[in-house]
Design a protein around this motif. Structure first.
Motif, short mmCIF file in Angstrom:
data_model
loop_
_atom_site.label_atom_id
_atom_site.label_comp_id
_atom_site.label_asym_id
_atom_site.label_seq_id
_atom_site.Cartn_x
_atom_site.Cartn_y
_atom_site.Cartn_z
N MET A 1 0.83 -1.22 0.00
CA MET A 1 0.00 0.00 0.00
C MET A 1 0.86 1.26 0.00
O MET A 1 0.63 2.19 -0.75
CB MET A 1 -0.95 0.00 1.19
CG MET A 1 -1.87 1.22 1.26
SD MET A 1 -2.97 1.34 -0.17
CE MET A 1 -4.07 -0.03 0.17
N ILE A 2 1.89 1.29 0.87
CA ILE A 2 2.72 2.48 0.94
C ILE A 2 3.46 2.69 -0.38
O ILE A 2 3.64 3.83 -0.83
CB ILE A 2 3.73 2.38 2.12
CG1 ILE A 2 4.63 3.62 2.19
CG2 ILE A 2 4.59 1.14 2.01
CD1 ILE A 2 3.91 4.92 2.41
N HIS A 3 3.86 1.59 -1.05
CA HIS A 3 4.53 1.72 -2.35
C HIS A 3 3.59 2.37 -3.36
O HIS A 3 4.00 3.24 -4.14
CB HIS A 3 4.99 0.35 -2.85
CG HIS A 3 5.64 0.41 -4.20
ND1 HIS A 3 6.92 0.90 -4.39
CD2 HIS A 3 5.17 0.07 -5.44
CE1 HIS A 3 7.22 0.86 -5.69
NE2 HIS A 3 6.19 0.35 -6.34
N THR A 4 2.33 1.96 -3.34
CA THR A 4 1.34 2.53 -4.26
C THR A 4 1.16 4.03 -4.01
O THR A 4 1.09 4.83 -4.93
CB THR A 4 -0.01 1.82 -4.10
OG1 THR A 4 0.16 0.43 -4.36
CG2 THR A 4 -1.06 2.38 -5.04
N GLU A 5 1.11 4.42 -2.74
CA GLU A 5 0.94 5.82 -2.38
C GLU A 5 2.13 6.65 -2.86
O GLU A 5 1.96 7.73 -3.44
CB GLU A 5 0.76 5.96 -0.86
CG GLU A 5 -0.52 5.33 -0.33
CD GLU A 5 -0.56 5.29 1.19
OE1 GLU A 5 0.44 5.71 1.81
OE2 GLU A 5 -1.58 4.83 1.74
N LEU A 6 3.33 6.17 -2.58
CA LEU A 6 4.52 6.91 -2.97
C LEU A 6 4.64 7.00 -4.50
O LEU A 6 5.02 8.05 -5.04
CB LEU A 6 5.77 6.25 -2.37
CG LEU A 6 5.87 6.32 -0.85
CD1 LEU A 6 7.03 5.47 -0.35
CD2 LEU A 6 6.02 7.75 -0.38
N HIS A 7 4.30 5.91 -5.17
CA HIS A 7 4.32 5.94 -6.64
C HIS A 7 3.32 6.96 -7.17
O HIS A 7 3.62 7.71 -8.10
CB HIS A 7 4.01 4.54 -7.18
CG HIS A 7 3.98 4.48 -8.68
ND1 HIS A 7 5.14 4.53 -9.45
CD2 HIS A 7 2.94 4.39 -9.56
CE1 HIS A 7 4.80 4.48 -10.73
NE2 HIS A 7 3.49 4.38 -10.83
N ALA A 8 2.12 6.99 -6.58
CA ALA A 8 1.09 7.93 -7.03
C ALA A 8 1.53 9.37 -6.81
O ALA A 8 1.17 10.27 -7.58
CB ALA A 8 -0.21 7.66 -6.29
N ALA A 9 2.33 9.59 -5.75
CA ALA A 9 2.81 10.94 -5.44
C ALA A 9 4.09 11.28 -6.20
O ALA A 9 4.64 12.38 -6.03
CB ALA A 9 3.05 11.08 -3.94
#
Length: 306
Positions: free
Chosen positions: A1-9
């Motif tokens: 989940m955190i990887h997805t958030e950082l990628h989105a940002a």
């Protein structure tokens, strides 16, 4: 989940990733209600919110971590070091790479961080507030600016200047709730975040509050004084609510959830008849999940519409 958030940002630099992950862990560990609400933001919005929370929590721990045997002078030195590093762009503290990146990305004014750190320094020496203006001066940096820091991340449907007073009010509302809930805990640190002149109207002073703390009981005079403070906090919530409609639609479910859960802490304080010296008012896990689930439906709809 955190990887997805950082990628989105758009965050992929290893140094930034590590710092943002650290801030997120601080939020998850210490800000249960706040962290739950952030899950309702778009993935790209979550990392900068975690960064702001992480920075504030990191500074707060320098002041209040009871497990650290440090003098006031030591804590002041550590806070000054954190401040100097922030304003000089030194990223050697674990939270700084993320919060500096967030401040640059969203063009958050530096004076908001300066005001925050000024209020943190006040906690080193100021233990009482004689009146509401004195308390408001402290809350400018400890609460109101947090709302203003968040505003560029949340976004607005009109000029940010129109939403700013309501963002400040929401930060203040959350902190006034904490002051009431944590009055016993704050006394253990020798602090009282309630205006002395308003308490005196009900015959309450530090000695009376200390008696309540030592005996785990709420004196009738204190109950009436806390009820009056409770009414003031409710009024700030009513003012803050008006600003939710000024936020970007995808941010409203998050803020509405945080608003609901924090205001229900006030409900709990009232429900336990202000017995804050023997009990900690909190919203049940079941209720938090219920409010979160309703917010999740609204968040998905808002992101779909966007």
């Amino acid at each position: 989940m955190i990887h997805t958030e950082l990628h989105a940002a758009g965050i992929d630099d290893s140094r930034l990733v590590e710092s943002y992950r650290y801030c997120r862990r601080l939020n998850a560990q210490h800000g249960r209600t706040y962290f739950l609400a952030t899950r309702l933001l778009a993935p790209s919005q979550r990392p900068p919110v975690h960064a702001l929370y992480g920075f504030a929590r990191y500074a707060d721990d320098i002041l209040d971590d009871m497990e650290i045997d440090a003098s006031v002078a030591d804590r002041e030195r550590r806070l000054d070091e954190l401040s100097d590093k922030f304003f000089n762009g030194d990223e050697t503290e674990p939270v700084l790479a993320a919060v500096l990146h967030t401040a640059r990305t969203y063009q958050i004014p530096r004076d908001l961080f300066d005001d925050f750190l000024t209020s943190m320094r006040m906690d080193l020496t100021v233990t009482d507030y004689p009146d509401r203006p004195a308390l408001n001066h402290y809350m400018r940096g400890s609460a109101a600016v947090i709302g203003l820091q968040m505003l560029p991340i949340l976004g607005t449907v009109g000029p940010a200047e129109e939403a700013a007073p309501y963002a400040e009010a929401l930060g203040n509302a959350f902190q006034l709730t904490n002051f009431l809930r944590d009055v016993d805990e704050d006394l253990a640190r020798d602090r009282i975040y309630l205006p002395a002149d308003e308490l005196a109207t009900f015959g309450v002073d530090r000695d009376v509050l200390t008696w309540c703390h030592q005996n785990r009981r709420t004196d009738p005079k204190v109950r009436r004084a806390l009820a009056a403070q409770h009414d003031i906090a409710r009024g700030v919530y009513r003012q803050a609510r008006k600003g939710i409609a000024l936020l970007a639609p995808q941010s409203r479910p998050c803020v509405t959830t945080a608003f609901t859960l924090y205001s229900e802490i006030l409900d709990r304080i009232e429900a336990i008849d202000f017995a804050v010296f023997s009990r900690r008012a909190s919203v049940s896990i079941g209720r938090r999940l219920q409010v979160f689930a309703a917010g999740l439906v609204r968040a998905r709809h808002a992101r779909g519409a966007a």
